[in-house]
Design a protein around this motif. Structure first.
Motif, PDB file in Angstrom:
ATOM      1  N   TYR A  55      28.066  35.080  44.201  1.00  0.00           N
ATOM      2  CA  TYR A  55      28.102  36.229  44.746  1.00  0.00           C
ATOM      3  C   TYR A  55      26.705  37.098  44.313  1.00  0.00           C
ATOM      4  CZ  TYR A  55      30.138  40.354  47.120  1.00  0.00           C
ATOM      5  OH  TYR A  55      30.220  41.689  47.709  1.00  0.00           O
ATOM      6  N   PHE A  70      39.445  43.265  44.765  1.00  0.00           N
ATOM      7  CA  PHE A  70      39.486  43.165  43.340  1.00  0.00           C
ATOM      8  C   PHE A  70      40.170  44.038  42.556  1.00  0.00           C
ATOM      9  CE2 PHE A  70      35.872  40.440  44.474  1.00  0.00           C
ATOM     10  CZ  PHE A  70      36.101  39.217  43.810  1.00  0.00           C
ATOM     11  N   LEU A 113      36.431  39.910  36.239  1.00  0.00           N
ATOM     12  CA  LEU A 113      36.266  38.440  36.223  1.00  0.00           C
ATOM     13  C   LEU A 113      35.506  37.993  35.000  1.00  0.00           C
ATOM     14  CD1 LEU A 113      34.448  37.981  39.685  1.00  0.00           C
ATOM     15  CD2 LEU A 113      36.635  37.169  39.310  1.00  0.00           C
ATOM     16  N   PRO A 148      32.107  32.839  41.658  1.00  0.00           N
ATOM     17  CA  PRO A 148      31.591  34.094  41.476  1.00  0.00           C
ATOM     18  C   PRO A 148      30.135  34.428  41.086  1.00  0.00           C
ATOM     19  CG  PRO A 148      33.049  33.490  39.746  1.00  0.00           C
ATOM     20  CD  PRO A 148      33.309  32.460  40.796  1.00  0.00           C
ATOM     21  N   GLU A 176      37.535  37.952  49.329  1.00  0.00           N
ATOM     22  CA  GLU A 176      37.895  37.860  47.722  1.00  0.00           C
ATOM     23  C   GLU A 176      38.109  36.800  47.311  1.00  0.00           C
ATOM     24  OE1 GLU A 176      40.916  39.945  44.416  1.00  0.00           O
ATOM     25  OE2 GLU A 176      40.262  41.245  46.058  1.00  0.00           O
ATOM     26  N   ARG A 177      39.125  36.005  47.999  1.00  0.00           N
ATOM     27  CA  ARG A 177      39.461  34.639  47.714  1.00  0.00           C
ATOM     28  C   ARG A 177      38.434  33.404  47.586  1.00  0.00           C
ATOM     29  NH1 ARG A 177      44.436  33.196  51.271  1.00  0.00           N
ATOM     30  NH2 ARG A 177      43.887  31.125  50.553  1.00  0.00           N
ATOM     31  N   ALA A 209      35.560  44.085  38.446  1.00  0.00           N
ATOM     32  CA  ALA A 209      36.063  43.136  39.104  1.00  0.00           C
ATOM     33  C   ALA A 209      37.120  42.212  38.093  1.00  0.00           C
ATOM     34  CB  ALA A 209      35.158  42.223  39.842  1.00  0.00           C
ATOM     35  N   ARG A 216      35.796  34.274  44.607  1.00  0.00           N
ATOM     36  CA  ARG A 216      36.612  33.805  43.329  1.00  0.00           C
ATOM     37  C   ARG A 216      36.373  32.469  43.095  1.00  0.00           C
ATOM     38  NH1 ARG A 216      40.021  37.045  40.653  1.00  0.00           N
ATOM     39  NH2 ARG A 216      40.530  39.395  41.349  1.00  0.00           N
TER      40      ARG A 216
END
Length: 311
Positions: free
Chosen positions: A293, A220, A71, A290, A283-284, A69, A287
């Motif tokens: 999730y 992502f 991140l 994270p 997705e927003r 992703a 973020r």
């Protein structure tokens, strides 16, 4: 053959009952714990389990997902996010089991911050028509039930427990209280669909898992298959859609988030275009937090894991 089948059934029932007794015992011990410690206890338990089994396949999948992703720039950072995600998952369930002792239909606004556009807020709180809430395995979704059911009737398609004794125990103690749970294997149709429409309810759909029969859309930065359930229901009923999540911000403190204005039925809309918009909005929200999730799902199957430094 018949006697073997009966033996297996009796053995399953015996195992189910032992599991039930264990859950009941743990439940009453858990009730002795101060509420302020519930999330912290669950977080410690979840992160400890993750650390203990960090080389187990599911844990490695979680770390890989964070890297795919984009991140985390290192495996160590990805490990921290995935570990904390596991801690949050267990912690928020521990807190949700007790949250109803304090957070009620009368005072929930004292504990929940609202972050959404005026149009989205009007759509959610007016209860003039049925709506679809599209979300994922994110934040404190179990604790969010009190907030939603304080506004309007709530429906959710969910998998019931395999153990019938534990399922009845959860129902008796009002877990997910106030929400009408539709068994996943039955689907959302017939009388449930009519009840949702007649009561102007909110139907919550978690659509973020891998779906071999879904449509291919960006998530992502990767093209992945995504469930079309909210898009299909939207096209079938015309019900507006809100995409968001219920994030935890502190001890019994939450943030109800919806991204953008409600999505209304438009001419020419397709499952592909709608699902792409839904997953982009989700997705927003991910973020934003994270580590809240649930990365354990095999979300990015067949996508190579980038090579990143260990630290």
């Amino acid at each position: 053959m018949a006697s073997r089948f009966v033996t297996l059934c009796l053995r399953s029932r015996w195992v189910y009952y032992v599991e039930y007794l264990l859950v009941v015992g743990l439940w009453w011990l858990y009730r002795l714990m101060p509420l302020r410690l519930a999330y912290r206890f669950g977080w410690r338990l979840g992160t400890s389990v993750f650390a203990l089994f960090r080389w187990e396949r599911r844990m490695r999948v979680a770390i890989d997902n964070v890297v795919v992703a984009g991140l985390a720039k290192t495996r160590a950072e990805a490990y921290r996010i995935a570990r904390d995600s596991m801690g949050h998952f267990v912690g928020h369930i521990c807190e949700a089991l007790r949250a109803s002792d304090v957070v009620t239909h009368d005072n929930w606004r004292d504990y929940v911050e609202i972050e959404m556009t005026p149009a989205a807020q009007e759509m959610l709180f007016s209860a003039k028509e049925p709506i679809i809430l599209a979300t994922g395995h994110l934040g404190a979704w179990e604790a969010g039930i009190t907030a939603i059911t304080s506004v309007r009737p709530m429906f959710a398609v969910a998998r019931l427990m395999d153990n019938p004794y534990i399922q009845r125990f959860l129902e008796r103690h009002n877990f997910r209280g106030g929400a009408t749970i539709i068994p996943k294997k039955h689907g959302f149709r017939g009388s449930a669909l009519r009840q949702w429409k007649d009561t102007c309810g909110a139907l919550t759909i978690l659509f973020d898992q891998f779906s071999s029969g879904g449509v291919m859309v960006p998530f992502f930065g990767h093209i992945v298959p995504v469930y079309t359930s909210p898009a299909r229901l939207h096209l079938h009923t015309g019900a507006p859609v809100l995409v968001g999540g219920f994030l935890r911000t502190g001890l019994l403190r939450y943030k109800l988030v919806a991204i953008g204005d409600p999505i209304l039925l438009q001419p020419g809309a397709t499952q592909e275009t709608l699902t792409a918009e839904f997953i982009a909005r989700l997705e927003r929200v991910i973020r934003m937090a994270p580590d809240q999730y649930l990365w354990l799902h095999r979300r990015f199957r067949r996508i190579p894991v980038p090579t990143v430094p260990e630290r």
